[in-house]
Write a protein that holds these residues in place. Structure first.
Motif, PDB file in Angstrom:
ATOM      1  N   ASP A 105       3.567   0.182  -8.611  1.00  0.00           N
ATOM      2  CA  ASP A 105       3.079   1.556  -8.518  1.00  0.00           C
ATOM      3  C   ASP A 105       1.565   1.607  -8.620  1.00  0.00           C
ATOM      4  N   ILE A 106       1.027   0.789  -9.538  1.00  0.00           N
ATOM      5  CA  ILE A 106      -0.410   0.774  -9.808  1.00  0.00           C
ATOM      6  C   ILE A 106      -0.883  -0.675  -9.826  1.00  0.00           C
ATOM      7  N   VAL A 107      -1.967  -0.950  -9.092  1.00  0.00           N
ATOM      8  CA  VAL A 107      -2.563  -2.285  -9.086  1.00  0.00           C
ATOM      9  C   VAL A 107      -4.002  -2.150  -9.569  1.00  0.00           C
ATOM     10  N   PHE A 108      -4.350  -2.921 -10.591  1.00  0.00           N
ATOM     11  CA  PHE A 108      -5.728  -2.968 -11.077  1.00  0.00           C
ATOM     12  C   PHE A 108      -6.385  -4.246 -10.590  1.00  0.00           C
ATOM     13  N   THR A 109      -7.599  -4.131 -10.068  1.00  0.00           N
ATOM     14  CA  THR A 109      -8.412  -5.305  -9.783  1.00  0.00           C
ATOM     15  C   THR A 109      -9.659  -5.202 -10.656  1.00  0.00           C
ATOM     16  N   PHE A 110     -10.320  -6.338 -10.863  1.00  0.00           N
ATOM     17  CA  PHE A 110     -11.464  -6.360 -11.785  1.00  0.00           C
ATOM     18  C   PHE A 110     -12.744  -6.840 -11.113  1.00  0.00           C
ATOM     19  N   GLU A 111     -12.737  -6.813  -9.784  1.00  0.00           N
ATOM     20  CA  GLU A 111     -13.893  -7.255  -9.005  1.00  0.00           C
ATOM     21  C   GLU A 111     -13.727  -6.670  -7.606  1.00  0.00           C
ATOM     22  N   GLU A 112     -14.812  -6.163  -7.028  1.00  0.00           N
ATOM     23  CA  GLU A 112     -14.715  -5.485  -5.731  1.00  0.00           C
ATOM     24  C   GLU A 112     -14.181  -6.401  -4.629  1.00  0.00           C
ATOM     25  N   LYS A 113     -14.575  -7.667  -4.642  1.00  0.00           N
ATOM     26  CA  LYS A 113     -14.091  -8.626  -3.644  1.00  0.00           C
ATOM     27  C   LYS A 113     -12.563  -8.762  -3.734  1.00  0.00           C
ATOM     28  N   VAL A 114     -12.026  -8.784  -4.934  1.00  0.00           N
ATOM     29  CA  VAL A 114     -10.582  -8.878  -5.156  1.00  0.00           C
ATOM     30  C   VAL A 114      -9.903  -7.589  -4.694  1.00  0.00           C
ATOM     31  N   PHE A 115     -10.507  -6.447  -5.001  1.00  0.00           N
ATOM     32  CA  PHE A 115     -10.014  -5.138  -4.544  1.00  0.00           C
ATOM     33  C   PHE A 115      -9.867  -5.143  -3.021  1.00  0.00           C
ATOM     34  N   ASP A 116     -10.908  -5.593  -2.328  1.00  0.00           N
ATOM     35  CA  ASP A 116     -10.881  -5.643  -0.861  1.00  0.00           C
ATOM     36  C   ASP A 116      -9.762  -6.546  -0.352  1.00  0.00           C
ATOM     37  N   MET A 117      -9.559  -7.685  -1.015  1.00  0.00           N
ATOM     38  CA  MET A 117      -8.506  -8.619  -0.598  1.00  0.00           C
ATOM     39  C   MET A 117      -7.107  -8.030  -0.816  1.00  0.00           C
ATOM     40  N   VAL A 118      -6.912  -7.320  -1.911  1.00  0.00           N
ATOM     41  CA  VAL A 118      -5.619  -6.685  -2.183  1.00  0.00           C
ATOM     42  C   VAL A 118      -5.343  -5.599  -1.140  1.00  0.00           C
ATOM     43  N   ILE A 119      -6.348  -4.769  -0.865  1.00  0.00           N
ATOM     44  CA  ILE A 119      -6.188  -3.696   0.131  1.00  0.00           C
ATOM     45  C   ILE A 119      -5.868  -4.306   1.498  1.00  0.00           C
ATOM     46  N   GLU A 120      -6.614  -5.333   1.881  1.00  0.00           N
ATOM     47  CA  GLU A 120      -6.376  -5.984   3.174  1.00  0.00           C
ATOM     48  C   GLU A 120      -4.963  -6.563   3.241  1.00  0.00           C
ATOM     49  N   ASP A 121      -4.532  -7.222   2.165  1.00  0.00           N
ATOM     50  CA  ASP A 121      -3.195  -7.803   2.141  1.00  0.00           C
ATOM     51  C   ASP A 121      -2.119  -6.723   2.267  1.00  0.00           C
ATOM     52  N   LEU A 122      -2.278  -5.618   1.544  1.00  0.00           N
ATOM     53  CA  LEU A 122      -1.299  -4.532   1.627  1.00  0.00           C
ATOM     54  C   LEU A 122      -1.241  -3.946   3.037  1.00  0.00           C
ATOM     55  N   HIS A 123      -2.399  -3.836   3.686  1.00  0.00           N
ATOM     56  CA  HIS A 123      -2.436  -3.298   5.054  1.00  0.00           C
ATOM     57  C   HIS A 123      -1.785  -4.255   6.052  1.00  0.00           C
ATOM     58  N   ASN A 124      -1.817  -5.553   5.754  1.00  0.00           N
ATOM     59  CA  ASN A 124      -1.224  -6.544   6.653  1.00  0.00           C
ATOM     60  C   ASN A 124       0.281  -6.707   6.462  1.00  0.00           C
ATOM     61  N   ARG A 125       0.817  -6.154   5.407  1.00  0.00           N
ATOM     62  CA  ARG A 125       2.263  -6.234   5.162  1.00  0.00           C
ATOM     63  C   ARG A 125       2.977  -5.163   5.985  1.00  0.00           C
ATOM     64  N   ASP A 126       4.267  -5.387   6.225  1.00  0.00           N
ATOM     65  CA  ASP A 126       5.077  -4.359   6.881  1.00  0.00           C
ATOM     66  C   ASP A 126       5.338  -3.243   5.880  1.00  0.00           C
ATOM     67  N   GLN A 127       4.902  -2.036   6.219  1.00  0.00           N
ATOM     68  CA  GLN A 127       5.131  -0.897   5.326  1.00  0.00           C
ATOM     69  C   GLN A 127       6.493  -0.293   5.636  1.00  0.00           C
ATOM     70  N   VAL A 128       7.550  -0.887   5.070  1.00  0.00           N
ATOM     71  CA  VAL A 128       8.908  -0.440   5.358  1.00  0.00           C
ATOM     72  C   VAL A 128       9.413   0.589   4.350  1.00  0.00           C
ATOM     73  N   LEU A 129       8.951   0.504   3.114  1.00  0.00           N
ATOM     74  CA  LEU A 129       9.431   1.418   2.079  1.00  0.00           C
ATOM     75  C   LEU A 129       8.732   2.776   2.131  1.00  0.00           C
ATOM     76  N   MET A 130       7.521   2.792   2.684  1.00  0.00           N
ATOM     77  CA  MET A 130       6.659   3.982   2.673  1.00  0.00           C
ATOM     78  C   MET A 130       6.523   4.523   1.249  1.00  0.00           C
ATOM     79  N   LYS A 131       6.358   3.590   0.319  1.00  0.00           N
ATOM     80  CA  LYS A 131       6.191   3.898  -1.102  1.00  0.00           C
ATOM     81  C   LYS A 131       4.701   3.717  -1.429  1.00  0.00           C
ATOM     82  N   SER A 132       4.105   4.730  -2.020  1.00  0.00           N
ATOM     83  CA  SER A 132       2.667   4.658  -2.300  1.00  0.00           C
ATOM     84  C   SER A 132       2.360   3.702  -3.449  1.00  0.00           C
ATOM     85  N   VAL A 133       1.196   3.090  -3.369  1.00  0.00           N
ATOM     86  CA  VAL A 133       0.694   2.230  -4.438  1.00  0.00           C
ATOM     87  C   VAL A 133      -0.783   2.577  -4.635  1.00  0.00           C
ATOM     88  N   LEU A 134      -1.146   2.828  -5.871  1.00  0.00           N
ATOM     89  CA  LEU A 134      -2.521   3.143  -6.227  1.00  0.00           C
ATOM     90  C   LEU A 134      -3.225   1.855  -6.605  1.00  0.00           C
TER      91      LEU A 134
END
Length: 193
Positions: A105-134
């Motif tokens: 539900d909630i993902v915390f990152t502790f560095e902007e570079k890591v934040f960018d990598m998490v966002i990129e990874d989530l965008h590259n996954r198949d969004q099948v559940l259409m469940k939001s993640v903050l």
């Protein structure tokens, strides 16, 4: 607790594990990960880090560094950190390989570079559940003192999110209040599973 949390830093050693340990003690449903290609720990010099694969047990790293130079790694806090980590979970895990762990539900990152990598990874996954993640980035320097402060700040923010009727409706107010109280700027994004 009503939400599932993930704490993410580069090597799943210091910042994410300090927060994982603290939130776990407080009863939160929490996991932790790193986004790097390898797990890196300080070595005898900047040019000689200790490098391990994700999945290498913390206990193995602890034994390895005890063999190499117990005084150095005790003095710089690496041995106590690895001991703490091994009490929380078996081994560092890589964010990009965590699909089998389910959604958060909630993902915390502790560095902007890591934040960018998490966002990129989530965008590259198949969004099948259409469940939001903050996804929230709380910038924390990678040292033991700052990691402890960052973990307490993450806990404070998690408690505020838990107390909200709906984080989707109140996240702007929660983050603004947090930023004013702690004088820390946060980045956030909403992605989907």
């Amino acid at each position: 607790m009503k939400f599932r949390y993930a704490m993410v830093c580069s090597s799943n050693q210091n910042r994410s594990m300090e927060a994982h340990s603290l939130l776990k003690k407080q009863g939160f449903d929490v996991s932790s990960y790193g986004t790097g290609a390898h797990v890196k720990l300080p070595g005898p010099s900047l040019r000689e880090p200790n490098v391990y694969e994700f999945g290498t047990p913390y206990k193995h790293m602890l034994d390895d560094l005890r063999r190499k130079d117990p005084e150095l790694y005790k003095r710089n806090g690496i041995l106590p950190m690895l001991k703490r980590n091994s009490s929380v979970k078996l081994a560092p895990q890589r964010w990009q390989d965590n699909a089998a762990d389910g959604s958060f539900d909630i993902v915390f990152t502790f560095e902007e570079k890591v934040f960018d990598m998490v966002i990129e990874d989530l965008h590259n996954r198949d969004q099948v559940l259409m469940k939001s993640v903050l996804v929230i980035n709380l910038e924390v320097k990678d040292n033991h003192e700052e990691a402890a402060i960052g973990a307490r700040l993450a806990l404070d923010l998690c408690e505020q999110i838990e107390a909200a009727e709906s984080w989707e409706e109140s996240i702007d107010d929660i983050l603004a209040s947090f930023e004013n109280k702690h004088r820390r700027k946060l980045l956030y994004s909403i992605s989907f599973y």
